[in-house]
Structure formats: C-alpha cells, structure tokens
Design a protein around this motif. Structure first.
Motif, PDB file in Angstrom:
ATOM      1  N   PRO A   1      41.356  45.296  42.094  1.00 45.44           N
ATOM      2  CA  PRO A   1      42.716  44.844  41.824  1.00 45.44           C
ATOM      3  C   PRO A   1      43.337  45.602  40.661  1.00 45.44           C
ATOM      4  O   PRO A   1      42.667  45.963  39.709  1.00 45.44           O
ATOM      5  CB  PRO A   1      42.537  43.356  41.482  1.00 45.44           C
ATOM      6  CG  PRO A   1      41.121  43.235  41.047  1.00 45.44           C
ATOM      7  CD  PRO A   1      40.355  44.283  41.796  1.00 45.44           C
TER       8      PRO A   1
ATOM      9  N   LEU B   1      41.073  42.583  47.283  1.00 46.32           N
ATOM     10  CA  LEU B   1      40.259  42.784  46.089  1.00 46.32           C
ATOM     11  C   LEU B   1      39.155  43.812  46.319  1.00 46.32           C
ATOM     12  O   LEU B   1      38.805  44.566  45.416  1.00 46.32           O
ATOM     13  CB  LEU B   1      39.637  41.459  45.644  1.00 46.32           C
ATOM     14  CG  LEU B   1      40.604  40.332  45.305  1.00 46.32           C
ATOM     15  CD1 LEU B   1      39.834  39.049  45.001  1.00 46.32           C
ATOM     16  CD2 LEU B   1      41.490  40.725  44.145  1.00 46.32           C
TER      17      LEU B   1
ATOM     18  N   LEU C   1      34.347  40.055  41.020  1.00 40.68           N
ATOM     19  CA  LEU C   1      35.721  39.803  41.454  1.00 40.68           C
ATOM     20  C   LEU C   1      36.013  38.309  41.577  1.00 40.68           C
ATOM     21  O   LEU C   1      37.100  37.844  41.237  1.00 40.68           O
ATOM     22  CB  LEU C   1      36.007  40.527  42.765  1.00 40.68           C
ATOM     23  CG  LEU C   1      36.043  42.046  42.646  1.00 40.68           C
ATOM     24  CD1 LEU C   1      35.971  42.701  44.018  1.00 40.68           C
ATOM     25  CD2 LEU C   1      37.283  42.490  41.891  1.00 40.68           C
TER      26      LEU C   1
ATOM     27  N   SER D   1      38.530  35.874  39.366  1.00 46.91           N
ATOM     28  CA  SER D   1      39.513  35.027  40.050  1.00 46.91           C
ATOM     29  C   SER D   1      39.378  33.558  39.664  1.00 46.91           C
ATOM     30  O   SER D   1      40.049  32.713  40.246  1.00 46.91           O
ATOM     31  CB  SER D   1      39.348  35.172  41.564  1.00 46.91           C
ATOM     32  OG  SER D   1      39.635  36.483  41.970  1.00 46.91           O
TER      33      SER D   1
END
Length: 171
Positions: A22, A31, A51, A55
């Motif tokens: 990202p 992503l 990732l 998030s």
C-alpha cells in the motif's frame, strides 16, 4: 484464442504479478498481489501478517487469519500444481484474501464446511481451519483451477477509507 489460463498451460497458467504494497493515501486498493511457489510460503505468510497488523488486526484475529491463509496457500502448493496467486485487499469493513491455483479442482468431499477431521487422519485440516477461523469462506473450483476466498472483518474503528498504516488519510 487466448490460452492464458487452462490445462494446456500447466505451471505457466498463472501469470506472475508484482508484489504491491500500500502507498500513502491508497486506502481502498490491493494490499498484496503475487504468485507464489513452495519456497515463497514463509515470505507470503510474513507479508500477510505485516499487512494485516498495519490494517489494525491483532491477537487471535490476526493469528487466526494468518493461519487460515497459510493453510490455503500450502494446499495450493501441495495439491494444485505447486504454485498459486494470492491477493489481499480491503473491502468495506473487511479484508479479503483470495488464493487461486491452476490445479485439478477440489474433491467433492471438501466443498462444504467439513466436519472436524479424525485425530489420526492425515490431511484435511486446512479447509476445516479456514472455516473455523474466518468470518466467511468462498470456493469456486473446477478442472482448470480453484479460487478460495477468505474474509475477516476489520477490528472496530478501522474502516477501509479511514486509516492507512495507522495514519489518517483525511477521509
């Protein structure tokens, strides 16, 4: 005729995709998108974990989703020709992970939420774990390949358009 996908292409049926991380302000994009083989399983698992943590996932939800993804990519390597493609993307208040392979398809006995495997049964736990650990599991399978989708709801307060890597995007 485009033969990008199909049984005649064998191991070349999945086109390589670059790893995409990202970027700042890219709250709704993909992503991760990459082709993997056996030697890539650990790297993919670590990328997915990083990732998801970025998030907002943590604790059991993070570890459960990572385990489910690991089981499905391992199944692609072991049972579907040795390689596959993994895509991780936000969608609304969830994160979806899709794993696609060009194998012969999933046997019918694994197409429904499976019962708990017997204690000494060899195999059969990957899909079972995915159903137990994820909020939703989807499957599309046939003689030219399979796509399995895994969905996990984001932790409260982490909508797709609000935060990227813990920083406000102003949205």
């Amino acid at each position: 005729m485009d033969e990008t996908f199909g049984p005649s292409r064998g191991r070349d049926a999945l086109r390589p995709a670059p790893v995409r991380l990202p970027e700042a302000g890219d709250a709704g994009g993909t992503l991760l998108d990459r082709v993997f083989e056996r030697q890539d399983i650990t790297r993919v698992r670590h990328a997915v974990q990083g990732l998801l943590a970025a998030s907002g996932f943590a604790g059991d939800r993070l570890q459960g989703f990572v385990l489910a993804v690991n089981e499905i990519i391992t199944n692609a390597v072991l049972h579907a020709g040795g390689r596959g493609r993994v895509v991780l993307r936000p969608e609304g208040h969830s994160i979806w992970c899709t794993v696609t392979d060009s194998g012969p398809g999933i046997p019918a006995r694994y197409l429904h939420p499976p019962e708990i495997p017997e204690a000494f049964e060899v195999g059969g736990r990957g899909i079972w774990l995915a159903y137990r650990l994820c909020d939703e599991v989807t499957m599309a399978t046939g003689p030219i390949g399979t796509t399995i989708g895994l969905r996990m709801s984001r932790p409260a307060g982490r909508a797709a358009s609000g935060l990227v890597n813990g920083l406000s995007t102003g949205g």
